[in-house]
Design a protein around this motif. Structure first.
Motif, PDB file in Angstrom:
ATOM      1  N   GLU A  24       0.826  -1.205   0.000  1.00 44.77           N
ATOM      2  CA  GLU A  24       0.000   0.000   0.000  1.00 44.77           C
ATOM      3  C   GLU A  24       0.861   1.256   0.000  1.00 44.77           C
ATOM      4  OE1 GLU A  24      -2.924   0.037   3.114  1.00 44.77           O
ATOM      5  OE2 GLU A  24      -3.520  -2.032   2.695  1.00 44.77           O
ATOM      6  N   LEU A  25       1.928   1.234   0.786  1.00 41.96           N
ATOM      7  CA  LEU A  25       2.807   2.389   0.879  1.00 41.96           C
ATOM      8  C   LEU A  25       3.547   2.627  -0.438  1.00 41.96           C
ATOM      9  CD1 LEU A  25       3.318   4.289   3.215  1.00 41.96           C
ATOM     10  CD2 LEU A  25       5.282   2.915   3.849  1.00 41.96           C
ATOM     11  N   LEU A  26       4.045   1.547  -1.047  1.00 45.74           N
ATOM     12  CA  LEU A  26       4.749   1.676  -2.322  1.00 45.74           C
ATOM     13  C   LEU A  26       3.799   2.138  -3.430  1.00 45.74           C
ATOM     14  CD1 LEU A  26       7.006  -1.501  -2.118  1.00 45.74           C
ATOM     15  CD2 LEU A  26       7.721   0.892  -1.834  1.00 45.74           C
ATOM     16  N   ALA A  27       2.562   1.637  -3.433  1.00 48.80           N
ATOM     17  CA  ALA A  27       1.569   2.075  -4.411  1.00 48.80           C
ATOM     18  C   ALA A  27       1.250   3.558  -4.219  1.00 48.80           C
ATOM     19  CB  ALA A  27       0.305   1.233  -4.300  1.00 48.80           C
ATOM     20  N   SER A  28       1.209   3.988  -2.974  1.00 48.27           N
ATOM     21  CA  SER A  28       0.974   5.404  -2.687  1.00 48.27           C
ATOM     22  C   SER A  28       2.124   6.258  -3.212  1.00 48.27           C
ATOM     23  CB  SER A  28       0.814   5.606  -1.178  1.00 48.27           C
ATOM     24  OG  SER A  28       0.671   6.968  -0.867  1.00 48.27           O
ATOM     25  N   ALA A  31       1.631   6.510  -6.940  1.00 50.38           N
ATOM     26  CA  ALA A  31       0.495   7.377  -7.247  1.00 50.38           C
ATOM     27  C   ALA A  31       0.829   8.855  -7.044  1.00 50.38           C
ATOM     28  CB  ALA A  31      -0.708   6.995  -6.381  1.00 50.38           C
ATOM     29  N   ASN A  32       1.768   9.139  -6.150  1.00 46.60           N
ATOM     30  CA  ASN A  32       2.133  10.529  -5.862  1.00 46.60           C
ATOM     31  C   ASN A  32       3.443  10.947  -6.518  1.00 46.60           C
ATOM     32  OD1 ASN A  32       0.105  11.691  -3.913  1.00 46.60           O
ATOM     33  ND2 ASN A  32       0.557   9.729  -2.941  1.00 46.60           N
ATOM     34  N   ALA A  33       3.829  10.251  -7.568  1.00 46.59           N
ATOM     35  CA  ALA A  33       5.098  10.547  -8.238  1.00 46.59           C
ATOM     36  C   ALA A  33       5.158  11.971  -8.787  1.00 46.59           C
ATOM     37  CB  ALA A  33       5.342   9.545  -9.359  1.00 46.59           C
ATOM     38  N   ASP A  34       4.015  12.543  -9.123  1.00 45.74           N
ATOM     39  CA  ASP A  34       3.985  13.896  -9.679  1.00 45.74           C
ATOM     40  C   ASP A  34       3.489  14.941  -8.686  1.00 45.74           C
ATOM     41  OD1 ASP A  34       4.918  13.032 -12.152  1.00 45.74           O
ATOM     42  OD2 ASP A  34       2.899  12.501 -12.818  1.00 45.74           O
ATOM     43  N   THR A  35       3.319  14.558  -7.426  1.00 43.44           N
ATOM     44  CA  THR A  35       2.832  15.495  -6.416  1.00 43.44           C
ATOM     45  C   THR A  35       4.004  16.308  -5.863  1.00 43.44           C
ATOM     46  OG1 THR A  35       1.107  13.925  -5.776  1.00 43.44           O
ATOM     47  CG2 THR A  35       1.618  15.685  -4.209  1.00 43.44           C
ATOM     48  N   PRO A  36       3.965  17.615  -6.038  1.00 40.92           N
ATOM     49  CA  PRO A  36       5.067  18.441  -5.523  1.00 40.92           C
ATOM     50  C   PRO A  36       5.210  18.303  -4.005  1.00 40.92           C
ATOM     51  CG  PRO A  36       3.685  19.699  -7.012  1.00 40.92           C
ATOM     52  CD  PRO A  36       2.978  18.399  -6.752  1.00 40.92           C
ATOM     53  N   GLY A  92      13.393  20.013  -8.292  1.00 43.62           N
ATOM     54  CA  GLY A  92      12.909  21.380  -8.125  1.00 43.62           C
ATOM     55  C   GLY A  92      11.555  21.469  -7.464  1.00 43.62           C
ATOM     56  N   ASP A  93      10.792  20.369  -7.458  1.00 45.61           N
ATOM     57  CA  ASP A  93       9.464  20.406  -6.840  1.00 45.61           C
ATOM     58  C   ASP A  93       9.435  19.742  -5.466  1.00 45.61           C
ATOM     59  OD1 ASP A  93       9.660  17.750  -7.516  1.00 45.61           O
ATOM     60  OD2 ASP A  93       7.804  17.674  -8.672  1.00 45.61           O
ATOM     61  N   GLY A  94      10.577  19.240  -4.997  1.00 45.21           N
ATOM     62  CA  GLY A  94      10.653  18.630  -3.674  1.00 45.21           C
ATOM     63  C   GLY A  94      10.162  17.201  -3.595  1.00 45.21           C
ATOM     64  N   ASN A  95       9.787  16.616  -4.725  1.00 44.42           N
ATOM     65  CA  ASN A  95       9.300  15.235  -4.753  1.00 44.42           C
ATOM     66  C   ASN A  95      10.501  14.291  -4.796  1.00 44.42           C
ATOM     67  OD1 ASN A  95       8.361  12.655  -5.830  1.00 44.42           O
ATOM     68  ND2 ASN A  95       6.424  13.707  -6.156  1.00 44.42           N
ATOM     69  N   SER A  96      10.495  13.257  -3.924  1.00 41.07           N
ATOM     70  CA  SER A  96      11.633  12.330  -3.859  1.00 41.07           C
ATOM     71  C   SER A  96      11.313  10.949  -4.426  1.00 41.07           C
ATOM     72  CB  SER A  96      12.114  12.197  -2.412  1.00 41.07           C
ATOM     73  OG  SER A  96      11.134  11.553  -1.627  1.00 41.07           O
ATOM     74  N   VAL A  97      10.207  10.821  -5.171  1.00 37.24           N
ATOM     75  CA  VAL A  97       9.795   9.527  -5.718  1.00 37.24           C
ATOM     76  C   VAL A  97      10.537   9.253  -7.020  1.00 37.24           C
ATOM     77  CG1 VAL A  97       7.862   8.177  -6.625  1.00 37.24           C
ATOM     78  CG2 VAL A  97       7.526   9.668  -4.661  1.00 37.24           C
ATOM     79  N   ASP A  98      11.195   8.095  -7.095  1.00 43.25           N
ATOM     80  CA  ASP A  98      11.787   7.598  -8.334  1.00 43.25           C
ATOM     81  C   ASP A  98      10.899   6.439  -8.772  1.00 43.25           C
ATOM     82  OD1 ASP A  98      13.251   6.459 -10.378  1.00 43.25           O
ATOM     83  OD2 ASP A  98      15.151   6.470  -9.284  1.00 43.25           O
ATOM     84  N   VAL A  99      10.107   6.650  -9.818  1.00 44.86           N
ATOM     85  CA  VAL A  99       9.085   5.692 -10.219  1.00 44.86           C
ATOM     86  C   VAL A  99       9.694   4.321 -10.528  1.00 44.86           C
ATOM     87  CG1 VAL A  99       7.272   5.195 -11.897  1.00 44.86           C
ATOM     88  CG2 VAL A  99       7.565   7.506 -11.040  1.00 44.86           C
TER      89      VAL A  99
END
Length: 136
Positions: A24-28, A31-36, A92-99
């Motif tokens: 669930e956490l990894l899916a989240s 899902a939030n890969a583009d959320t700043p 630049g957007d502070g997102n740390s997700v590497d898809v």
């Protein structure tokens, strides 16, 4: 003689619960890969398993501080949810997700979940044979 499922199955049901929560956490994260500003999270599986083992040995009792609180079991993950250190520079957007990393971790977790499920299925099959008195 009573059958203790805790003794028969060990910590494997807890492992499946932790793997489910991790999925669930990894899916989240995906899902939030583009959320700043979103920070990728993961579960420290070793710490969660250690917590599950100690809870199993200690009986996993909750303390109720109010009569209106529900009886039940505690969450196994607790404080084992951590923010992951980013593998890439900040975009630049502070997102740390590497898809790509998240997808790989999700697939690995799914395979490990399936392995645990097959192991437990074998355990239940053995218990069913023992209860039925079947030899093979």
């Amino acid at each position: 003689m009573a059958i203790s499922f805790d003794k028969a199955l060990g910590v494997h049901p807890h492992a499946m619960l932790i793997r489910s929560q991790r999925a669930e956490l990894l899916a989240s994260n995906i899902a939030n890969a583009d959320t700043p500003g979103y920070k990728a999270k993961d579960i420290d599986f070793a710490a969660a398993m250690k917590q599950a083992q100690s809870a199993q040995e200690g009986g996993n009792h909750l303390q109720r501080t109010d009569s209106r609180h529900l009886h039940g079991k505690s969450q196994l993950v607790g404080n084992t949810e951590l923010y992951r250190s980013p593998n890439q520079a900040d975009t630049g957007d502070g997102n740390s997700v590497d898809v790509q990393v998240e997808r790989n971790l999700y697939m690995q977790n799914a395979l490990e979940y399936q392995a645990s499920l097959q192991f437990l299925s074998g355990k239940f099959s053995g218990l069913k044979k023992a209860l039925g008195g079947q030899g093979a």
